[in-house]
Structures are given as structure tokens and as C-alpha cells.
Write a protein that holds these residues in place. Sequence first.
Motif, PDB file in Angstrom:
ATOM      1  N   ARG A   1       2.191   1.875  -3.448  1.00 47.83           N
ATOM      2  CA  ARG A   1       1.154   2.444  -4.311  1.00 47.83           C
ATOM      3  C   ARG A   1       1.025   3.946  -4.041  1.00 47.83           C
ATOM      4  O   ARG A   1       0.923   4.750  -4.966  1.00 47.83           O
ATOM      5  N   GLY A   2       1.078   4.294  -2.779  1.00 46.33           N
ATOM      6  CA  GLY A   2       1.016   5.714  -2.416  1.00 46.33           C
ATOM      7  C   GLY A   2       2.191   6.488  -3.002  1.00 46.33           C
ATOM      8  O   GLY A   2       2.008   7.555  -3.593  1.00 46.33           O
TER       9      GLY A   2
ATOM     10  N   LEU B   1      -5.618   6.924   4.654  1.00 51.75           N
ATOM     11  CA  LEU B   1      -5.193   5.650   4.037  1.00 51.75           C
ATOM     12  C   LEU B   1      -6.171   4.503   4.298  1.00 51.75           C
ATOM     13  O   LEU B   1      -5.793   3.416   4.720  1.00 51.75           O
TER      14      LEU B   1
ATOM     15  N   ASP C   1      -5.733  10.443   0.908  1.00 49.34           N
ATOM     16  CA  ASP C   1      -5.379   9.345   0.013  1.00 49.34           C
ATOM     17  C   ASP C   1      -4.656   9.928  -1.192  1.00 49.34           C
ATOM     18  O   ASP C   1      -5.160  10.846  -1.834  1.00 49.34           O
ATOM     19  N   LEU C   2      -3.488   9.388  -1.486  1.00 49.64           N
ATOM     20  CA  LEU C   2      -2.714   9.911  -2.614  1.00 49.64           C
ATOM     21  C   LEU C   2      -3.316   9.533  -3.962  1.00 49.64           C
ATOM     22  O   LEU C   2      -2.996  10.132  -4.980  1.00 49.64           O
ATOM     23  N   ASN C   3      -4.177   8.528  -3.954  1.00 49.79           N
ATOM     24  CA  ASN C   3      -4.814   8.109  -5.212  1.00 49.79           C
ATOM     25  C   ASN C   3      -6.184   8.776  -5.346  1.00 49.79           C
ATOM     26  O   ASN C   3      -7.121   8.407  -4.648  1.00 49.79           O
TER      27      ASN C   3
ATOM     28  N   LEU D   1       4.225   5.924  10.191  1.00 48.96           N
ATOM     29  CA  LEU D   1       4.765   7.089   9.477  1.00 48.96           C
ATOM     30  C   LEU D   1       4.790   8.351  10.334  1.00 48.96           C
ATOM     31  O   LEU D   1       5.742   9.119  10.282  1.00 48.96           O
TER      32      LEU D   1
ATOM     33  N   PHE E   1       1.716   7.384  -6.610  1.00 48.08           N
ATOM     34  CA  PHE E   1       0.820   8.526  -6.847  1.00 48.08           C
ATOM     35  C   PHE E   1       1.452   9.845  -6.408  1.00 48.08           C
ATOM     36  O   PHE E   1       1.232  10.876  -7.022  1.00 48.08           O
TER      37      PHE E   1
ATOM     38  N   ALA F   1       0.843  -1.201   0.000  1.00 48.59           N
ATOM     39  CA  ALA F   1       0.000   0.000   0.000  1.00 48.59           C
ATOM     40  C   ALA F   1       0.876   1.249   0.000  1.00 48.59           C
ATOM     41  O   ALA F   1       0.569   2.247  -0.665  1.00 48.59           O
ATOM     42  N   HIS F   2       1.976   1.197   0.720  1.00 48.06           N
ATOM     43  CA  HIS F   2       2.885   2.349   0.777  1.00 48.06           C
ATOM     44  C   HIS F   2       3.484   2.623  -0.609  1.00 48.06           C
ATOM     45  O   HIS F   2       3.567   3.767  -1.051  1.00 48.06           O
TER      46      HIS F   2
ATOM     47  N   ASP G   1      -3.108  13.964  -0.853  1.00 46.23           N
ATOM     48  CA  ASP G   1      -1.786  14.410  -0.411  1.00 46.23           C
ATOM     49  C   ASP G   1      -1.162  13.281   0.404  1.00 46.23           C
ATOM     50  O   ASP G   1      -1.852  12.329   0.798  1.00 46.23           O
ATOM     51  N   ASN G   2       0.121  13.419   0.680  1.00 47.51           N
ATOM     52  CA  ASN G   2       0.799  12.424   1.506  1.00 47.51           C
ATOM     53  C   ASN G   2       0.515  12.735   2.977  1.00 47.51           C
ATOM     54  O   ASN G   2       0.681  13.881   3.415  1.00 47.51           O
ATOM     55  N   ILE G   3       0.119  11.729   3.727  1.00 49.39           N
ATOM     56  CA  ILE G   3      -0.237  11.922   5.132  1.00 49.39           C
ATOM     57  C   ILE G   3       0.882  12.597   5.927  1.00 49.39           C
ATOM     58  O   ILE G   3       0.615  13.381   6.840  1.00 49.39           O
TER      59      ILE G   3
ATOM     60  N   SER H   1      -9.093   6.189  -6.063  1.00 47.44           N
ATOM     61  CA  SER H   1      -9.424   5.037  -5.222  1.00 47.44           C
ATOM     62  C   SER H   1     -10.894   5.144  -4.807  1.00 47.44           C
ATOM     63  O   SER H   1     -11.487   6.226  -4.843  1.00 47.44           O
ATOM     64  N   ARG H   2     -11.444   4.019  -4.384  1.00 46.84           N
ATOM     65  CA  ARG H   2     -12.854   4.065  -3.957  1.00 46.84           C
ATOM     66  C   ARG H   2     -13.010   4.973  -2.749  1.00 46.84           C
ATOM     67  O   ARG H   2     -13.992   5.694  -2.617  1.00 46.84           O
ATOM     68  N   THR H   3     -12.004   4.952  -1.868  1.00 45.51           N
ATOM     69  CA  THR H   3     -12.069   5.839  -0.702  1.00 45.51           C
ATOM     70  C   THR H   3     -12.117   7.305  -1.137  1.00 45.51           C
ATOM     71  O   THR H   3     -12.933   8.079  -0.633  1.00 45.51           O
TER      72      THR H   3
HETATM   73  P1  ATP Z   1      -9.589   1.508  -2.363  1.00 46.43           P
HETATM   74  O1  ATP Z   1      -9.798   0.315  -1.501  1.00 46.43           O
HETATM   75  O2  ATP Z   1      -9.993   2.799  -1.692  1.00 46.43           O
HETATM   76  O3  ATP Z   1     -10.167   1.408  -3.742  1.00 46.43           O
HETATM   77  P2  ATP Z   1      -6.931   0.593  -2.914  1.00 46.43           P
HETATM   78  O4  ATP Z   1      -7.467  -0.786  -2.712  1.00 46.43           O
HETATM   79  O5  ATP Z   1      -6.331   0.947  -4.231  1.00 46.43           O
HETATM   80  O6  ATP Z   1      -8.004   1.688  -2.573  1.00 46.43           O
HETATM   81  P3  ATP Z   1      -5.810   0.437  -0.282  1.00 46.43           P
HETATM   82  O7  ATP Z   1      -4.579  -0.361  -0.056  1.00 46.43           O
HETATM   83  O8  ATP Z   1      -7.124  -0.133   0.098  1.00 46.43           O
HETATM   84  O9  ATP Z   1      -5.825   0.894  -1.811  1.00 46.43           O
HETATM   85  O10 ATP Z   1      -5.697   1.841   0.460  1.00 46.43           O
HETATM   86  C1  ATP Z   1      -4.507   2.460   0.699  1.00 46.43           C
HETATM   87  C2  ATP Z   1      -4.489   3.801   0.009  1.00 46.43           C
HETATM   88  O11 ATP Z   1      -3.576   4.620   0.700  1.00 46.43           O
HETATM   89  C3  ATP Z   1      -4.012   3.757  -1.453  1.00 46.43           C
HETATM   90  O12 ATP Z   1      -4.911   4.485  -2.268  1.00 46.43           O
HETATM   91  C4  ATP Z   1      -2.659   4.467  -1.428  1.00 46.43           C
HETATM   92  O13 ATP Z   1      -2.438   5.221  -2.596  1.00 46.43           O
HETATM   93  C5  ATP Z   1      -2.822   5.371  -0.225  1.00 46.43           C
HETATM   94  N1  ATP Z   1      -1.559   5.735   0.445  1.00 46.43           N
HETATM   95  C6  ATP Z   1      -0.477   4.949   0.714  1.00 46.43           C
HETATM   96  N2  ATP Z   1       0.470   5.632   1.368  1.00 46.43           N
HETATM   97  C7  ATP Z   1      -0.022   6.884   1.550  1.00 46.43           C
HETATM   98  C8  ATP Z   1       0.479   8.056   2.197  1.00 46.43           C
HETATM   99  N3  ATP Z   1       1.677   8.085   2.748  1.00 46.43           N
HETATM  100  N4  ATP Z   1      -0.308   9.158   2.222  1.00 46.43           N
HETATM  101  C9  ATP Z   1      -1.542   9.140   1.640  1.00 46.43           C
HETATM  102  N5  ATP Z   1      -2.054   8.064   1.016  1.00 46.43           N
HETATM  103  C10 ATP Z   1      -1.320   6.957   0.969  1.00 46.43           C
END
Ligand code: ATP
Length: 267
Positions: free
Chosen positions: A46-47, A169, A189-191, A90, A50, A43-44, A206-208, A194-196
Amino acid sequence: MGDKENNYVKIPKDHPRITSLLYRHKIIEGMKNLVVAEAGLIAHGRGECFDYILGEKTNDFAIHAINAAVAQLLLAQHPVISVNGNVAALCPEDLVILSNTVNAPLEINIFYRKKGRVNAIKKLLEEAGGKNILGTDESIMVEIEELSSNRRNVDPKGIKISDVVFIPLEDGDRTEALKKLGKTVISVDLNPLSRTAIWADITIVDNIIRTLPIMTKIALKYKNYAKEQLKKIVDEFNNKKNIQNVLDFVIKYINLQKEKAFSILYK
Ligand code: ATP
Ligand code: MG
């Protein structure tokens, strides 16, 4: 620590990706201490990806969303900050400071409930100055039916009674469940896709690690504002427009990077 590991942390100070590498190291340390789940590493990553296409900085659209988020938290009756392993690893201190500033308890909420993980996160938050951390006493947790996974348990003094939930996140399933429960949801959420990000009421792209200190700074200012002023800030915020602005920015930014890259390639 072995030699190899020691070498890993010795990042030259002028390394162009020093911040990113330092936080990567925090995540790895977090995994060794049980705070971060193995999947948290992915997940990190992926962040990070983005963050790259956002220029690794807090952009205007994020500041705009942060203003609305802070106003919303200060207006809430029962605001809560949901904490998972990555966020705790973090930026534990910044979480505690924000929690104290906006008067919102921290509630630990994790997907992978490996034995000892909740306690490891609790310890980390307490070492950072956190008190009365919620989500730690299994015997009092209650279920939210909208969610089928092992994250359906919430604290009766926290998310259960909350009106505004801050979810950095977060996974999309849970965000959707919180929305269905009628909560006002603020995400970091950096993406932006994403659904969130799409489900949240206020999406901070933005980055947390950059967001939390800015939120605290703004909270200290907004604490002196009248309720009506805060309400106006929330009402004037449009999350659809926010996501649109993020995506427009990304397209522009990538085109710019493309020009830069090509100017080097064809020199
Ligand atoms: P969703 O379930 O919302 O569709 P996802 O399955 O793609 O998203 P998850 O692993 O469920 O992703 O959620 C983690 C989210 O946190 C990712 O969208 C990722 O980009 C984001 N992320 C990771 N690190 C950071 C960070 N440091 N700051 C902000 N967001 C972050
Ligand atoms: Mg997910």
C-alpha cells in the motif's frame, strides 16, 4: 537459499525500480526472520502504491513537515520513537542514529504479537547499534485504556510518560488513542488520507527510508538552535495546510503523468 530465491535478489543495477525492489526484498527477509508480520507485506505494498503517485521522492511539503517534526522532537521532555516490524526491517540503522541524535528511545510496538517477534526486532535493532530498547519486557508493560487491541500495552519508561511520540507507519486506531491521551503525534505515512495522517499533529508524507536520514541531518543542525527558534518553527507549521499541499501535489502530478502516458500511447 534456493536458486529461485537467489535469482530474486539479483536485480540488474540499471533496473528502473531497483530501490523499490531492494526494499521489497528487505521486507520479505524481515518476514522470514519474524520481524515483519504477514500483514506487513500488504501494508508495504500500500505504501509503494502511494509512493508512486508522489514521484518516489521527498517533496517540499515533506521537508517542511520534517523541519517541524525535528523541532518538536528536540523541544520534547520525553520524546519516544515507536518501532514496528516494517520500520525495523527497512531501516534499523537510521532508526538508531535518529534516536541517538534527538535523544528519544526506541520502543517496540507491534500489532501481531507472535511468539519471538519482539525479540527478533530487538535483536535487529541491537545489531544496528541500538541500546536500551523499550517495549521488550512484558512484565513491566502498562495498559493504555483508550485502545482495545493487543497494542494497548506500552512501556512505562517510554510511550506511557512521553509527551511527543514519533510513529512511522502507524495504524489509525493507535494514532487516535495516542491523541486522546494528549500526546503530540508525529507520523510518517505515504498515504495522506489515512486516519493516521489526518489525526497526527505533524504528518510527514514520505517514504520512511528517505525520511529518517533527512531528519537526522536536520536534527544535527537544529541542535544548535535556541528553544525560541525551535518553537517558532513548530508554531509556524500548519498540518491542515500541509495535507492540502500534499493532495494538490498529487492531483498535479497525476495530471502530468497522464499527459506523459498519453503522449506515448498516441505517438
Ligand atoms: P489507517 O489505519 O491510518 O487508516 P491504513 O489502515 O490504510 O491506515 P495501515 O496498514 O494501518 O494502513 O498503516 C500502514 C501505513 O503505512 C499505510 O498508510 C501505508 O501507506 C504506510 N506505509 C507503508 N510503507 C511505508 C513506507 N515505507 N514509508 C511510509 N509509509 C508507509
Ligand atoms: Mg489501519
